[in-house]
Scaffold this motif. Structure first.
Motif, PDB file in Angstrom:
ATOM      1  N   LEU A 107       0.837  -1.197   0.000  1.00  0.00           N
ATOM      2  CA  LEU A 107       0.000   0.000   0.000  1.00  0.00           C
ATOM      3  C   LEU A 107       0.879   1.257   0.000  1.00  0.00           C
ATOM      4  O   LEU A 107       0.634   2.189  -0.766  1.00  0.00           O
ATOM      5  CB  LEU A 107      -0.926  -0.003   1.219  1.00  0.00           C
ATOM      6  N   THR A 108       1.902   1.261   0.818  1.00  0.00           N
ATOM      7  CA  THR A 108       2.786   2.424   0.927  1.00  0.00           C
ATOM      8  C   THR A 108       3.527   2.698  -0.379  1.00  0.00           C
ATOM      9  O   THR A 108       3.697   3.843  -0.772  1.00  0.00           O
ATOM     10  CB  THR A 108       3.805   2.220   2.066  1.00  0.00           C
ATOM     11  N   LEU A 109       3.939   1.653  -1.066  1.00  0.00           N
ATOM     12  CA  LEU A 109       4.793   1.814  -2.241  1.00  0.00           C
ATOM     13  C   LEU A 109       4.047   1.803  -3.572  1.00  0.00           C
ATOM     14  O   LEU A 109       4.677   1.981  -4.620  1.00  0.00           O
ATOM     15  CB  LEU A 109       5.861   0.717  -2.252  1.00  0.00           C
ATOM     16  N   GLN A 110       2.741   1.621  -3.551  1.00  0.00           N
ATOM     17  CA  GLN A 110       2.007   1.408  -4.795  1.00  0.00           C
ATOM     18  C   GLN A 110       2.161   2.521  -5.823  1.00  0.00           C
ATOM     19  O   GLN A 110       2.131   2.262  -7.024  1.00  0.00           O
ATOM     20  CB  GLN A 110       0.534   1.133  -4.521  1.00  0.00           C
ATOM     21  N   SER A 111       2.349   3.750  -5.419  1.00  0.00           N
ATOM     22  CA  SER A 111       2.456   4.834  -6.398  1.00  0.00           C
ATOM     23  C   SER A 111       3.792   5.581  -6.316  1.00  0.00           C
ATOM     24  O   SER A 111       3.929   6.666  -6.868  1.00  0.00           O
ATOM     25  CB  SER A 111       1.298   5.820  -6.210  1.00  0.00           C
TER      26      SER A 111
END
Length: 109
Positions: A87-91
């Protein structure tokens, strides 16, 4: 080696930049758990298309390097500390930016 605790995990993460490969000895000196070293160690190959993909050891270009990518280590530490890394790295694009995002997320807990 003592078991990993949150303080040691934070110290490991503080040393991560996102674009480095740690030697096995560096991992051990930083108290990275042996099981993590065994899971994350890999043979990295230089890419010569761009300098950011080229591996240097003591200022000298090397074709291959056996070690642990500090981005992978940062992800493992964040997961240990309870962060949903997907979730933290998705974008987030870029290895350094990803490590910085993980550090920021951990600062918020």
């Amino acid at each position: 080696m003592t078991p990993l605790n949150p303080t040691t995990a934070m110290a490991i993460l503080a040393q991560c930049r996102g674009d480095e490969i740690w030697s096995i000895e560096t991992c051990r000196q930083a108290n990275v758990p042996e099981v993590w070293i065994e899971e994350l160690v890999d043979a990295h190959e230089s890419g010569f298309d761009n300098d950011r993909n080229t591996i240097y050891e003591r200022g000298q270009l090397v074709n291959h390097y056996h070690g642990v990518a500090d981005l992978a280590l940062a992800i493992r530490v964040a997961e240990f500390l309870g962060i949903d890394t997907s979730l933290t790295l998705q974008s987030i694009l870029g290895r350094r930016a990803q490590v910085n995002a993980l550090k920021e997320e951990i600062d918020e807990i």
